[in-house]
Design an enzyme around this catalytic site. Structure first.
Site, short mmCIF file in Angstrom:
data_model
loop_
_atom_site.label_atom_id
_atom_site.label_comp_id
_atom_site.label_asym_id
_atom_site.label_seq_id
_atom_site.Cartn_x
_atom_site.Cartn_y
_atom_site.Cartn_z
N PHE A 22 0.71 -1.45 -0.01
CA PHE A 22 0.05 -0.04 -0.05
C PHE A 22 0.89 1.21 0.15
O PHE A 22 0.36 2.23 -0.11
CB PHE A 22 -1.04 0.00 1.13
CG PHE A 22 -1.89 -0.99 1.08
CD1 PHE A 22 -3.31 -0.40 0.60
CD2 PHE A 22 -2.09 -2.21 1.78
CE1 PHE A 22 -4.30 -1.44 0.42
CE2 PHE A 22 -3.17 -3.11 1.44
CZ PHE A 22 -4.24 -2.55 0.94
N ASP A 267 1.21 -9.63 -5.12
CA ASP A 267 2.40 -8.76 -4.97
C ASP A 267 2.14 -7.45 -5.93
O ASP A 267 3.31 -7.23 -6.50
CB ASP A 267 3.78 -9.44 -5.29
CG ASP A 267 4.94 -8.73 -4.97
OD1 ASP A 267 5.01 -7.82 -4.18
OD2 ASP A 267 6.18 -9.08 -5.32
C1 NCD Z 1 8.22 -5.47 -3.86
C2 NCD Z 1 8.13 -3.57 -3.72
O1 NCD Z 1 8.20 -3.20 -4.38
O2 NCD Z 1 7.90 -3.38 -2.46
N1 NCD Z 1 8.81 -5.54 -5.18
C3 NCD Z 1 8.82 -6.55 -5.86
O3 NCD Z 1 9.58 -6.60 -6.88
N2 NCD Z 1 8.33 -7.54 -5.59
C4 NCD Z 1 8.91 -5.80 -2.81
C5 NCD Z 1 9.02 -7.50 -2.86
O4 NCD Z 1 7.66 -8.03 -2.72
O5 NCD Z 1 9.94 -7.95 -2.79
ZN ZN Z 2 6.08 -7.78 -2.28
#
Ligand code: NCD
Ligand code: ZN
Length: 366
Positions: A22, A267
């Protein structure tokens, strides 16, 4: 789930998302609205890699209360349920996790040091988190989520998941057999077979799967796939990076088989354009807008629409110990285009959604 006889409308339980970011400030205000408008109206795990990170139970809970306040002002946001997450670092004591548990925190997160966004408090030496893991072992309503890539610098990026599962996480599963945990954003064929074999042994573990790992390979970011048109695509850059066809297909196979150990944790990792289109690019897919349609399309194209609802609304809730959502959401087949860029008011910047400009097939009807 109900599918209209002409195949152009489907109704499912509301979807859950067991991994999303978020952020903070104006981007948080913006994202709460984007999530809800895009159909993510109920449970969303609110990852703790803010700056500073959420390192006490109270901070994690207050963060979610702020998100809920924001959601309450938005249409369909009244029942929004961000799930608080405490980050476990090398400094997290067993007392700290137990205190968070008493306050109501049920989800914990472990990042590897300096592998991904805001992971400077991540773990180098996993033996240092054993006291915290030990305190959580045996709690039936707790889940510890692992960003499963090793921080060991001698391991190359594409092998970091395999190395982490084969060493650090195997050790943890062996030492704490009663610890409920997930491997987040599983990305490799090795990961799929590792997870299946541990589950066959009866370990209380599962994996979350993102739509980007179901659709992409490394060629989409490096500019070799048809979709990339020969260009390096910074908006396809996320961690763990999408791997080879055999890896993508292993993830697809297990999801299409309806294995309950694999569920939607998308994610959603948005970054402002200035951090995405620059020399050192933040990793993460801004996927919340395109994801619902792409997920439906994925199951439909594979003649497996009957597997959709378990993947997005059932397997995860069952693993985390929640009742299934009873409210529903309706999607219709109606082509639309993912916006190319959106203004984030108050941030003096924009965001570029993942799959910007692409035509997708399904949208929310109400
Ligand atoms: C996520 C982030 O931007 O917070 N980035 C990603 O590439 N997945 C962090 C994470 O989930 O590792
Ligand atoms: Zn993440």
């Amino acid at each position: 789930m109900k599918i209209k006889s002409d195949g152009n409308e489907l109704v499912t339980r509301l979807w859950d998302n067991w991994h999303a970011h978020f952020r903070q400030g104006p981007l948080l205000e913006f994202l709460v609205e984007i999530f809800i408008q895009s159909g993510w109206r109920r449970r969303i795990v609110a990852e703790p890699n803010t700056q500073p990170p959420k390192l006490t139970g109270q901070e994690a809970i207050d963060y979610c209360l702020g998100i809920k306040d924001r959601a309450a002002k938005i249409l369909h946001g009244q029942e929004f349920m961000p799930i608080p997450v405490l980050q476990i670092t090398e400094k997290t004591t067993s007392e700290m996790v137990l205190r968070a548990y008493e306050l109501g925190v049920r989800v914990f997160k472990v990042y590897p040091f300096f592998v991904t966004t805001n992971s400077e408090n991540g773990v180098v030496d996993y033996t240092k988190i054993y006291p915290a893991l030990g305190a959580l072992e045996g709690k039936k309503d707790v889940v510890v989520q692992f960003h499963a890539e090793t921080p060991r610098s001698e391991v190359e990026g594409r092998f970091k998941e395999e190395a982490f599962l084969g060493w650090e996480l195997s050790e943890i599963v062996k030492l704490f057999p009663g610890l409920r945990l997930t491997v987040e954003h599983i990305s490799s064929a090795f990961g799929i077979s590792w997870m299946k074999s541990k589950r066959t042994e009866g370990r209380p573990i599962a994996a979350s799967v993102t739509i980007q790992h179901l659709t992409n390979t490394v060629d989409d970011v490096l500019g070799y796939s048809k979709r990339s048109g020969g260009l390096v695509r910074v908006h396809e850059g996320f961690k763990p990076h999408a791997k080879d066809l055999k890896d993508r297909d292993a993830i697809r196979a297990v999801v299409l088989a309806g294995d309950e150990g694999f569920f939607c944790g998308n994610d959603d990792a948005w970054h402002l354009k200035k951090n995405k289109e620059c020399a050192g690019v933040s990793c993460g897919a801004a996927n919340s807008i395109a994801a619902p349609s792409l997920i439906i399309q994925f199951f439909e194209e594979n003649n497996a629409l009957h597997r959709l609802e378990p993947f997005v609304s059932e397997f995860g809730a069952e693993f985390y110990g929640y009742l299934l959502n009873t409210e529903t959401i309706r999607f219709v087949r109606k082509p639309w285009q993912v916006p190319t860029e959106l203004v984030v008011s108050g941030a003096n910047d924009t965001v570029v959604p993942w799959r910007a400009g692409e035509e997708l097939q399904w949208q929310i009807a109400d």
